[in-house]
Design an enzyme around this catalytic site. Structure first.
Site, mmCIF file in Angstrom:
data_model
loop_
_atom_site.group_PDB
_atom_site.id
_atom_site.type_symbol
_atom_site.label_atom_id
_atom_site.label_comp_id
_atom_site.label_asym_id
_atom_site.label_seq_id
_atom_site.Cartn_x
_atom_site.Cartn_y
_atom_site.Cartn_z
ATOM 1 N N THR A 68 0.823 -1.209 0.000
ATOM 2 C CA THR A 68 0.000 0.000 0.000
ATOM 3 C C THR A 68 0.857 1.258 0.000
ATOM 4 O O THR A 68 0.526 2.243 -0.667
ATOM 5 C CB THR A 68 -0.930 0.005 1.228
ATOM 6 O OG1 THR A 68 -1.609 -1.244 1.301
ATOM 7 C CG2 THR A 68 -1.949 1.112 1.127
ATOM 8 N N TYR A 122 -13.195 -3.543 1.382
ATOM 9 C CA TYR A 122 -14.526 -3.118 0.944
ATOM 10 C C TYR A 122 -15.586 -4.206 1.079
ATOM 11 O O TYR A 122 -16.699 -3.929 1.511
ATOM 12 C CB TYR A 122 -14.498 -2.575 -0.500
ATOM 13 C CG TYR A 122 -15.736 -1.774 -0.840
ATOM 14 C CD1 TYR A 122 -15.841 -0.451 -0.442
ATOM 15 C CD2 TYR A 122 -16.797 -2.336 -1.526
ATOM 16 C CE1 TYR A 122 -16.983 0.283 -0.726
ATOM 17 C CE2 TYR A 122 -17.942 -1.612 -1.818
ATOM 18 C CZ TYR A 122 -18.035 -0.297 -1.415
ATOM 19 O OH TYR A 122 -19.158 0.423 -1.693
ATOM 20 N N TYR A 177 -1.735 -10.122 5.936
ATOM 21 C CA TYR A 177 -1.565 -8.700 6.275
ATOM 22 C C TYR A 177 -2.896 -8.180 6.791
ATOM 23 O O TYR A 177 -3.870 -8.088 6.040
ATOM 24 C CB TYR A 177 -1.098 -7.927 5.047
ATOM 25 C CG TYR A 177 -0.897 -6.430 5.253
ATOM 26 C CD1 TYR A 177 -0.808 -5.857 6.518
ATOM 27 C CD2 TYR A 177 -0.767 -5.578 4.167
ATOM 28 C CE1 TYR A 177 -0.616 -4.508 6.694
ATOM 29 C CE2 TYR A 177 -0.563 -4.215 4.324
ATOM 30 C CZ TYR A 177 -0.498 -3.690 5.588
ATOM 31 O OH TYR A 177 -0.308 -2.348 5.765
ATOM 32 N N ARG A 201 -7.619 0.200 6.707
ATOM 33 C CA ARG A 201 -7.725 0.312 5.248
ATOM 34 C C ARG A 201 -8.758 -0.655 4.659
ATOM 35 O O ARG A 201 -9.386 -0.342 3.650
ATOM 36 C CB ARG A 201 -6.364 0.060 4.590
ATOM 37 C CG ARG A 201 -5.367 1.188 4.774
ATOM 38 C CD ARG A 201 -4.125 0.947 3.937
ATOM 39 N NE ARG A 201 -3.138 2.009 4.050
ATOM 40 C CZ ARG A 201 -3.128 3.120 3.318
ATOM 41 N NH1 ARG A 201 -4.075 3.327 2.419
ATOM 42 N NH2 ARG A 201 -2.172 4.015 3.479
ATOM 43 N N LYS A 255 1.745 -9.810 9.002
ATOM 44 C CA LYS A 255 2.015 -8.402 9.278
ATOM 45 C C LYS A 255 0.772 -7.866 9.967
ATOM 46 O O LYS A 255 -0.313 -7.824 9.361
ATOM 47 C CB LYS A 255 2.311 -7.627 7.987
ATOM 48 C CG LYS A 255 2.533 -6.129 8.225
ATOM 49 C CD LYS A 255 2.718 -5.364 6.921
ATOM 50 C CE LYS A 255 2.857 -3.867 7.192
ATOM 51 N NZ LYS A 255 2.951 -3.069 5.944
ATOM 52 N N ILE A 312 7.499 -4.610 9.173
ATOM 53 C CA ILE A 312 7.504 -4.097 7.805
ATOM 54 C C ILE A 312 7.147 -2.625 7.921
ATOM 55 O O ILE A 312 6.025 -2.276 8.272
ATOM 56 C CB ILE A 312 6.547 -4.872 6.891
ATOM 57 C CG1 ILE A 312 7.044 -6.314 6.733
ATOM 58 C CG2 ILE A 312 6.456 -4.191 5.517
ATOM 59 C CD1 ILE A 312 6.143 -7.200 5.898
#
Length: 287
Positions: free
Chosen positions: A46, A109, A135, A140, A163, A205
C-alpha cells in the site's frame, strides 16, 4: 524464514513530476535502504501506492528490483485484492523469480466474515508457489483478522506469518501467545515494533524505514538482541516524526522526507496530493 526477521521496508514507488514511474529514483531508493541496513524489501504494498500503479508498471518495478538488488537482500512482493479468483490468477501469472514470499492484505470493501477470510487466504495459499504472509490492516480494509482466525490460518503449511497493523495490543498478544514457534509475527505499526518484539515478535515491515533506514533498522536489531535500553532510546527519537508521515496520507509524508534527502521526488498519484509546504517544513526540521 529467518531471512525475514528484522526490518523490512514497505517501499514507496517513486514518480517523476509528470507522474510516470521513475526507475532511476527507484534504484536510488533500493540502494539507500539497503545501505541503511534493512534486512529485506517489500515491493508493491500500500505504501507503494499499489492501487494506482498499473500492471505493467508493477512488472517493471519488480523486474528492475530483482536485477538491481541481485540477491543483496530478500524481496517480498505484494499481491492482494478483494476478488479471490483474480488474486489467485495474479499469483499464477506473475513472474515471481527471485521473490522470497508474498504479502497479501485482507480483502478491502467486501468486509467478509471470519469464515470468508479463512477461505480467501486458504485459496491463496493453496495456489501460491511461494510462502504467504497475511496482512491485517483494518483501517484500510474495513475488516479485522481476529486472533483466532490468524491462529487457524497459521496451521496452513504455506502461510508462514503475519504483518499485524490493527493497533490492538490485546489481539497482538493473543496471537503471540498462541502462534506456532515458526510462525512469523511482524509489526505493521512502526511505533509498536519494540513492544511487540519484547513480547515475541520477529520484526517489522516499516514505512519510516524508507526515509530513516539506518536508525530504524538499528532500533529493531537492538530490540531483537535484547538491548531494550538502546532500542528505547532510538525509538523515542523517532516518535515526533511518525505522525507527520501520515498527517496528509501515506506515503505523502515519507515521500516528502525522501525528497528532502534527494532520493526521489515528493510526487504521488491522485487522489493523493504531495505534502503541503507546511508539513514539508515540519518534516525538514525533524530530519
Amino acid at each position: 524464514m529467518n531471512k525475514l526477521h528484522g526490518t523490512g521496508v514497505a517501499l514507496v514507488t517513486p514518480f517523476t513530476p509528470t507522474g510516470t514511474v521513475d526507475l532511476a529514483a527507484w534504484k536510488r531508493l533500493l540502494d539507500f535502504t539497503i545501505a541503511g541496513g534493512v534486512e529485506y524489501l517489500v515491493i508493491n504494498g500500500t505504501t507503494g501506492e499499489s492501487p494506482t500503479v498499473t500492471s505493467s508498471e508493477k512488472t517493471d518495478l519488480l523486474r528492475v528490483a530483482r536485477e538491481y538488488v541481485a540477491g543483496r537482500v530478500p524481496l517480498v512482493y505484494g499481491i492482494g485484492g478483494n476478488d479471490t479468483a483474480a488474486v489467485v490468477q495474479q499469483l499464477r501469472d506473475t513472474d515471481l523469480g527471485g521473490v522470497t514470499a508474498i504479502l497479501s492484505a485482507s480483502p478491502a470493501y467486501n468486509k467478509p466474515s471470519q469464515a470468508g477470510l479463512v477461505a480467501h487466504y486458504q485459496h491463496l495459499a493453496d495456489a501460491s508457489a511461494l510462502p504467504l504472509l497475511l496482512y491485517n490492516v483494518p483501517s484500510r480494509t474495513g475488516s479485522n483478522l481476529a486472533a483466532d482466525t490468524v491462529l487457524h490460518l497459521a496451521q496452513h503449511p504455506n502461510i508462514i506469518g503475519l504483518k499485524e497493523a490493527s493497533g490492538n495490543l490485546e489481539q497482538c498478544l493473543a496471537i503471540l501467545a498462541g502462534k506456532p514457534a515458526d510462525f512469523l509475527f511482524l509489526s505493521g505499526d512502526d511505533m509498536l515494533t519494540l513492544p511487540l518484539i519484547a513480547c515475541g515478535g520477529q520484526g517489522i515491515i516499516s514505512v519510516m524505514a524508507n526515509a530513516l533506514p539506518r536508525k530504524f533498522s538499528d532500533m529493531t536489531r537492538a530490540a531483537l538482541a535484547g538491548d531494550f535500553a538502546q532500542a528505547q532510546q532510538l525509538l523515542f527519537s523517532l516518535v515526533p516524526l511518525n505522525p507527520l508521515l501520515y498527517e496528509e496520507g501515506n506515503p505523502v509524508g515519507v515521500k516528502a522526507a525522501l525528497a528532502l534527502q534527494g532520493v526521489c521526488e515528493p510526487a504521488v498519484r491522485l487522489p493523493l496530493v504531495p505534502a503541503s509546504a507546511g508539513l514539508t517544513a515540519r518534516i525538514k526540521v525533524l530530519l
